[in-house]
Design a protein around this motif. Structure first.
Motif, PDB file in Angstrom:
ATOM      1  N   LEU A 162       0.666  -1.574  -0.484  1.00 29.09           N
ATOM      2  CA  LEU A 162       0.253  -0.384   0.110  1.00 29.09           C
ATOM      3  C   LEU A 162       0.773   1.094  -0.002  1.00 29.09           C
ATOM      4  CD1 LEU A 162      -2.315   1.592   0.339  1.00 29.09           C
ATOM      5  CD2 LEU A 162      -2.827   1.299   2.660  1.00 29.09           C
ATOM      6  N   HIS A 163       0.624   1.612  -0.959  1.00 29.57           N
ATOM      7  CA  HIS A 163       1.604   3.343  -0.956  1.00 29.57           C
ATOM      8  C   HIS A 163      -0.238   4.387  -1.052  1.00 29.57           C
ATOM      9  CE1 HIS A 163       5.173   1.756  -3.544  1.00 29.57           C
ATOM     10  NE2 HIS A 163       4.511   0.876  -3.322  1.00 29.57           N
ATOM     11  N   ILE A 164       0.136   5.330  -0.189  1.00 29.52           N
ATOM     12  CA  ILE A 164      -0.365   6.557   0.344  1.00 29.52           C
ATOM     13  C   ILE A 164       0.161   7.457   0.275  1.00 29.52           C
ATOM     14  CG2 ILE A 164      -1.266   5.019   1.639  1.00 29.52           C
ATOM     15  CD1 ILE A 164      -0.459   6.603   4.025  1.00 29.52           C
ATOM     16  N   ASN A 165      -0.429   8.550  -0.657  1.00 28.83           N
ATOM     17  CA  ASN A 165       1.019  10.254  -0.457  1.00 28.83           C
ATOM     18  C   ASN A 165      -1.310  11.429  -0.342  1.00 28.83           C
ATOM     19  OD1 ASN A 165       2.151  12.500  -0.645  1.00 28.83           O
ATOM     20  ND2 ASN A 165       2.199  12.474  -2.675  1.00 28.83           N
ATOM     21  N   SER A 166      -0.488  12.296   0.178  1.00 29.94           N
ATOM     22  CA  SER A 166      -0.889  13.180   0.260  1.00 29.94           C
ATOM     23  C   SER A 166      -1.573  14.333  -0.711  1.00 29.94           C
ATOM     24  CB  SER A 166      -1.488  14.549   1.580  1.00 29.94           C
ATOM     25  OG  SER A 166      -2.534  15.314   0.990  1.00 29.94           O
ATOM     26  N   TYR A 242      -4.578   6.128  11.660  1.00 27.38           N
ATOM     27  CA  TYR A 242      -5.265   5.021  11.866  1.00 27.38           C
ATOM     28  C   TYR A 242      -5.412   4.001  11.228  1.00 27.38           C
ATOM     29  CZ  TYR A 242      -8.488   9.395  13.481  1.00 27.38           C
ATOM     30  OH  TYR A 242      -9.271  10.299  13.883  1.00 27.38           O
ATOM     31  N   LEU A 243      -4.277   4.064   9.580  1.00 28.65           N
ATOM     32  CA  LEU A 243      -3.807   2.894   9.907  1.00 28.65           C
ATOM     33  C   LEU A 243      -3.243   2.151  10.325  1.00 28.65           C
ATOM     34  CD1 LEU A 243      -3.436   4.132   6.259  1.00 28.65           C
ATOM     35  CD2 LEU A 243      -4.976   2.224   6.544  1.00 28.65           C
ATOM     36  N   THR A 244      -2.334   2.905  11.194  1.00 30.13           N
ATOM     37  CA  THR A 244      -1.469   2.066  11.947  1.00 30.13           C
ATOM     38  C   THR A 244      -2.033   1.103  12.980  1.00 30.13           C
ATOM     39  OG1 THR A 244       0.615   3.395  11.413  1.00 30.13           O
ATOM     40  CG2 THR A 244       0.802   2.062  13.348  1.00 30.13           C
ATOM     41  N   ASN A 245      -3.726   1.779  13.713  1.00 30.79           N
ATOM     42  CA  ASN A 245      -4.026   1.861  14.310  1.00 30.79           C
ATOM     43  C   ASN A 245      -4.350  -0.028  13.999  1.00 30.79           C
ATOM     44  OD1 ASN A 245      -3.509   3.853  16.116  1.00 30.79           O
ATOM     45  ND2 ASN A 245      -5.499   4.690  16.067  1.00 30.79           N
ATOM     46  N   TRP A 246      -5.032   0.128  12.517  1.00 28.65           N
ATOM     47  CA  TRP A 246      -5.213  -1.204  12.401  1.00 28.65           C
ATOM     48  C   TRP A 246      -4.815  -2.238  11.422  1.00 28.65           C
ATOM     49  CZ3 TRP A 246     -10.266   1.829   9.061  1.00 28.65           C
ATOM     50  CH2 TRP A 246     -10.823   2.084  10.258  1.00 28.65           C
ATOM     51  N   SER A 247      -3.161  -1.891  11.870  1.00 32.53           N
ATOM     52  CA  SER A 247      -2.148  -2.688  11.480  1.00 32.53           C
ATOM     53  C   SER A 247      -1.934  -3.223  10.112  1.00 32.53           C
ATOM     54  CB  SER A 247      -1.847  -4.153  12.404  1.00 32.53           C
ATOM     55  OG  SER A 247      -1.996  -3.859  13.731  1.00 32.53           O
ATOM     56  N   ILE A 248      -2.271  -1.965   8.996  1.00 37.37           N
ATOM     57  CA  ILE A 248      -2.608  -1.653   7.931  1.00 37.37           C
ATOM     58  C   ILE A 248      -0.714  -0.949   7.032  1.00 37.37           C
ATOM     59  CG2 ILE A 248      -3.261  -1.509   5.610  1.00 37.37           C
ATOM     60  CD1 ILE A 248      -6.119  -0.971   7.332  1.00 37.37           C
ATOM     61  N   ASP A 249       0.270  -1.932   6.871  1.00 37.74           N
ATOM     62  CA  ASP A 249       1.184  -1.537   6.678  1.00 37.74           C
ATOM     63  C   ASP A 249       0.967  -0.610   5.403  1.00 37.74           C
ATOM     64  OD1 ASP A 249       1.899  -3.038   8.650  1.00 37.74           O
ATOM     65  OD2 ASP A 249       2.599  -4.520   7.224  1.00 37.74           O
ATOM     66  N   TYR A 250       2.257   0.669   5.472  1.00 31.88           N
ATOM     67  CA  TYR A 250       1.850   1.044   4.784  1.00 31.88           C
ATOM     68  C   TYR A 250       3.202   2.147   4.082  1.00 31.88           C
ATOM     69  CZ  TYR A 250       1.636   5.205   8.228  1.00 31.88           C
ATOM     70  OH  TYR A 250       1.808   5.629   8.914  1.00 31.88           O
ATOM     71  N   ILE A 251       3.526   2.586   2.997  1.00 30.72           N
ATOM     72  CA  ILE A 251       4.404   2.527   1.623  1.00 30.72           C
ATOM     73  C   ILE A 251       4.365   5.412   1.383  1.00 30.72           C
ATOM     74  CG2 ILE A 251       6.579   3.653   0.491  1.00 30.72           C
ATOM     75  CD1 ILE A 251       6.502   0.476   0.506  1.00 30.72           C
TER      76      ILE A 251
END
Length: 444
Positions: A162-166, A242-251
């Motif tokens: 999962l890659h995220i940006n704003s 919130y993603l960290t709280n749900w244990s969803i890894d992201y870059i």
């Protein structure tokens, strides 16, 4: 003169032997979306061209190079290149945004873009997507990303990043555009013709150019994440929390800008390196200004789409499981007209109970009928001839094991299926709901 008509370049036929794979993705996608409270919406295949000019953006590759547009008398229509614009138009036109918010809808549809066909990129392709309208909260961003992750997990996909940006809001993006223009202006003459125009109208589109020269020029361009206003920074930090709280890894990938103009703030992509250059299997983000841009009130919104063909490529590559394709539950092999009529009677009753039952339609002999039953994967076969009809009983054969069971053929067949044959055949369902056959009497 022989006519050789083939399907158009960039399209694919989905044959009966493969369609169960599509059914798997469609079922899991529907079940996942509905478990998050989304409902299905269905929209037209084509829309007024102006819808896509307003939403997708006149400087995007989609609008400039890829749309299929036709004129019918004085009206211009375009085959949808993506699902969001038409879905938002439908929500606006049908008053869904006047109902309880957030409005949450999903769709499964075909899209059309005139691109160079290659693996995972077709001119007619299919998407599962969804849109949520009404919430500006970062919890909504995390919810939509979580849904996408949940879908990919349910499909059994592995090694997906999962890659995220704003990409900010109009306020902070204005400053970013100034920085991009200052960076690219000294290279103006090296840019492709499309990017020369983008430099004036929408410099962020330069970062999405597929030209190797433009990519090389832009590799050290300023990053939007360094120009976010305080509100956008806070929003992005909350999404990450919130993603960290749900244990969803992201870059965090500052170079993701997405290819369509309507995106704001959060954008994301789920990426694999197992299918070559077309590694994005799911992508989306927030588009808080789109509804207003299409004539509605200001209503924040977000969503994502995933290409079904891309998912199939990855699932096949990784050996993921699919739902078991539906087989013929019972095939009646017949000898003579009387046996054929009895088989037709029995098949009619079984079909009304939801079973797949077949009999010979080709006038074959008994051996070719049994070969056909084997080819179509019939679970059971039942041979009917004069002897079986006269004795009122026949042998049901389980094809995989070869096991045979004698059953009675009751002449008192009624619409309620109360005869001995149907009472036994319809008695048991296995744990997964697939038809099984249970019989009293001795196995032969």
């Amino acid at each position: 003169m022989a006519i050789n008509i083939k399907r158009p370049n960039g399209t694919e036929d989905v044959l009966p032997k493969d369609v169960y794979k599509w059914h798997t993705i469609e079922k899991i996608a529907r079940d996942t979306a509905e478990s998050f409270g989304f409902s299905e919406i269905r929209i037209p295949t084509f829309e007024n061209t102006d819808l896509f000019l307003r939403s997708v953006g006149e400087t995007t590759d989609v609008v400039q190079k890829e749309m299929y547009t036709v004129k019918a008398k004085e009206t211009e229509f375009t085959l949808r290149p993506e699902g969001t614009a038409g879905t938002i138009r439908a929500m606006l036109q049908n008053g869904l945004l006047n109902e309880a918010l957030p409005q949450k809808v999903y769709y499964i549809l075909s899209c059309f873009r005139h691109e160079r066909p290659q693996a995972g990129r077709l001119r007619e392709f299919h998407q599962f997507g969804l849109e949520m309208a009404g919430s500006a909260a970062p919890t909504a961003d995390a919810e939509v990303i979580s849904l996408a992750k949940n879908l990919l997990d349910r499909l059994g996909l592995k090694n997906i990043e999962l890659h995220i940006n704003s990409i900010g809001c109009p306020t902070c993006r204005a400053e970013y555009h100034k920085a991009l223009k200052a960076y690219f202006e000294p290279h103006r003459e090296e840019l492709c013709d499309t990017c020369k125009e983008r430099l004036v109208k929408n410099p962020m589109r330069l970062l999405d150019c597929k030209s190797p020269i433009c990519k090389e020029i832009g590799k050290d361009a300023p990053l939007i994440i360094d120009y976010l206003c305080d509100e956008c920074k806070e929003h992005f930090e909350s999404v990450k929390k919130y993603l960290t709280n749900w244990s969803i890894d992201y870059i965090v990938d500052p170079k993701i800008v997405r290819g369509l103009d309507y995106y704001t703030k959060t954008v994301f992509e789920f990426i694999t390196n197992e299918i070559g250059a077309q590694g994005t299997v799911c992508a989306g983000g927030r588009y808080d200004g789109l509804i207003e841009q299409l004539g509605g009130q200001h209503v924040p919104a977000l969503g994502f789409a995933t290409g079904i063909e891309r998912l199939l490529l990855v699932m096949d590559k990784q050996g993921c499981d699919y739902l078991t394709p539906k087989k013929c539950d019972i095939y009646f092999a017949t000898m003579g007209d009387a046996a054929l009529e009895k088989a037709m009677e029995l098949t009619k009753g079984l079909r009304e109970y939801g079973y797949c039952a077949e009999y010979d339609l080709m006038g074959r002999g008994i051996k070719p009928q049994m070969k056909y039953a084997n080819k179509i994967g019939a679970v059971y076969t039942l041979v009917l001839g004069d002897n079986e009809l006269q004795e009122g009983k026949a042998k049901l054969k389980e094809m995989e094991s070869g096991k045979e069971t004698e059953i009675l053929l009751n002449d008192k067949f009624t619409a309620n299926f109360e005869n001995e044959f149907f009472n036994k055949v319809l008695d048991v369902m296995d744990a997964e709901g697939s038809p099984m056959f249970a019989f009293t009497g001795e196995d032969k």
